[in-house]
Design a protein around this motif. Structure first.
Motif, mmCIF file in Angstrom:
data_model
loop_
_atom_site.group_PDB
_atom_site.id
_atom_site.type_symbol
_atom_site.label_atom_id
_atom_site.label_comp_id
_atom_site.label_asym_id
_atom_site.label_seq_id
_atom_site.Cartn_x
_atom_site.Cartn_y
_atom_site.Cartn_z
ATOM 1 N N ALA A 43 -3.328 -12.785 16.752
ATOM 2 C CA ALA A 43 -2.608 -12.528 16.960
ATOM 3 C C ALA A 43 -3.083 -12.232 15.205
ATOM 4 O O ALA A 43 -2.215 -11.151 14.468
ATOM 5 N N GLU A 44 -4.116 -13.233 14.901
ATOM 6 C CA GLU A 44 -4.639 -12.561 13.670
ATOM 7 C C GLU A 44 -5.051 -10.965 13.234
ATOM 8 O O GLU A 44 -4.756 -10.637 12.140
ATOM 9 N N THR A 45 -5.248 -10.720 14.517
ATOM 10 C CA THR A 45 -6.039 -9.190 14.651
ATOM 11 C C THR A 45 -4.765 -8.200 13.873
ATOM 12 O O THR A 45 -4.397 -7.454 13.267
ATOM 13 N N ALA A 46 -3.669 -8.659 14.920
ATOM 14 C CA ALA A 46 -2.526 -7.412 14.810
ATOM 15 C C ALA A 46 -1.996 -7.812 13.140
ATOM 16 O O ALA A 46 -1.283 -6.675 13.188
ATOM 17 N N GLU A 47 -2.012 -8.620 12.964
ATOM 18 C CA GLU A 47 -1.385 -9.414 11.553
ATOM 19 C C GLU A 47 -2.287 -8.517 10.810
ATOM 20 O O GLU A 47 -1.457 -7.838 9.550
ATOM 21 N N GLN A 49 -3.321 -5.778 10.957
ATOM 22 C CA GLN A 49 -3.477 -4.259 10.758
ATOM 23 C C GLN A 49 -2.179 -4.422 10.455
ATOM 24 O O GLN A 49 -2.053 -3.147 10.206
ATOM 25 N N ALA A 50 -1.289 -4.666 11.120
ATOM 26 C CA ALA A 50 0.562 -4.551 10.630
ATOM 27 C C ALA A 50 0.313 -4.267 9.175
ATOM 28 O O ALA A 50 0.580 -3.630 8.340
ATOM 29 N N GLN A 51 -0.429 -5.314 8.027
ATOM 30 C CA GLN A 51 -0.551 -5.342 6.717
ATOM 31 C C GLN A 51 -1.061 -4.021 6.011
ATOM 32 O O GLN A 51 -1.058 -3.425 5.432
ATOM 33 N N GLN A 54 1.760 -1.595 6.617
ATOM 34 C CA GLN A 54 2.342 -1.711 5.573
ATOM 35 C C GLN A 54 2.152 -0.838 3.916
ATOM 36 O O GLN A 54 2.810 -0.367 3.557
ATOM 37 N N ILE A 55 0.568 -1.053 4.168
ATOM 38 C CA ILE A 55 0.228 -1.086 2.943
ATOM 39 C C ILE A 55 -0.058 0.329 2.688
ATOM 40 O O ILE A 55 0.420 1.359 1.600
ATOM 41 N N GLN A 56 -0.671 0.935 3.653
ATOM 42 C CA GLN A 56 -1.086 2.604 4.007
ATOM 43 C C GLN A 56 0.357 3.822 4.043
ATOM 44 O O GLN A 56 0.856 4.150 3.418
ATOM 45 N N LEU A 57 1.947 2.482 4.485
ATOM 46 C CA LEU A 57 2.916 3.437 4.481
ATOM 47 C C LEU A 57 3.477 2.982 3.742
ATOM 48 O O LEU A 57 4.095 4.403 2.205
ATOM 49 N N LYS A 58 3.752 2.623 1.956
ATOM 50 C CA LYS A 58 3.268 2.655 1.029
ATOM 51 C C LYS A 58 2.941 3.259 -0.069
ATOM 52 O O LYS A 58 3.307 4.188 -0.584
#
Length: 179
Positions: A43-47, A49-51, A54-58
């Protein structure tokens, strides 16, 4: 066997049973704790990766904002030609509105090489002969009324009469619809 020995045996069996049960509970709790730790790490790894996503998307959003704005402004011009017939009708109407003397016109649908979004284009070969100012103004009207077109050939020579010019024009209009 007397009652005392029987009670001792029952007590020993109960203690052994309790020890076995406690051992089983401890083993299952260790397995559950390991599974919980593993799931927590995932879960921490997935979180993280999600962050990162999000940074790459921005960043991508910031880099492409101007392109998306321009794309939005031009989309209506490209979407107006879903078929080659739509493009052909538009060129014919621009010729009629310009009131120029059209000697010949030829329309052909062509595949565009190495294209991903726009696969085909209508190629219009037009030959016009009329007054110099009128013909050049009409050429400007084409670019104004069909902004998505590309003029791939434009030859202007002296016309047969006085102030006339002979214009050979090839226009490519992207067609977005299926052909």
């Amino acid at each position: 066997m007397n009652n005392h020995k029987t009670a001792c045996i029952v007590l020993v069996i109960a203690i052994v049973g309790m020890l076995y049960g406690v051992n089983q509970l401890r083993t299952s709790s260790v397995k559950a704790r390991e599974a919980a730790d593993s799931v927590q790490a995932q879960a921490e790894t997935a979180e993280s990766q999600a962050q990162l996503a999000q940074i790459q998307l921005k960043q991508l959003d910031g880099k492409t904002a101007e392109l998306r704005k321009i794309s939005g402004e031009w989309r209506e011009h490209f979407n107006s030609f879903q078929t080659a017939q739509d493009a052909e009708q538009r060129i014919v109407s621009v010729v009629q509105e310009g009131d120029v003397f059209l000697i010949s016109q030829k329309f052909e649908e062509r595949q565009i090489e190495n294209a991903s979004f726009i696969k085909t284009a209508l190629v219009a070969d037009l030959v016009v002969e009329d007054e110099f100012a009128k013909t050049l103004n009409w050429l400007g009207q084409i670019e104004e009324k069909v902004p998505s077109c590309r003029i791939s050939r434009c030859n202007i020579t002296r016309g047969d009469r006085g102030n006339d010019v002979h214009l050979e024009l090839q226009i490519q209009i992207p067609v977005l619809g299926e052909s």
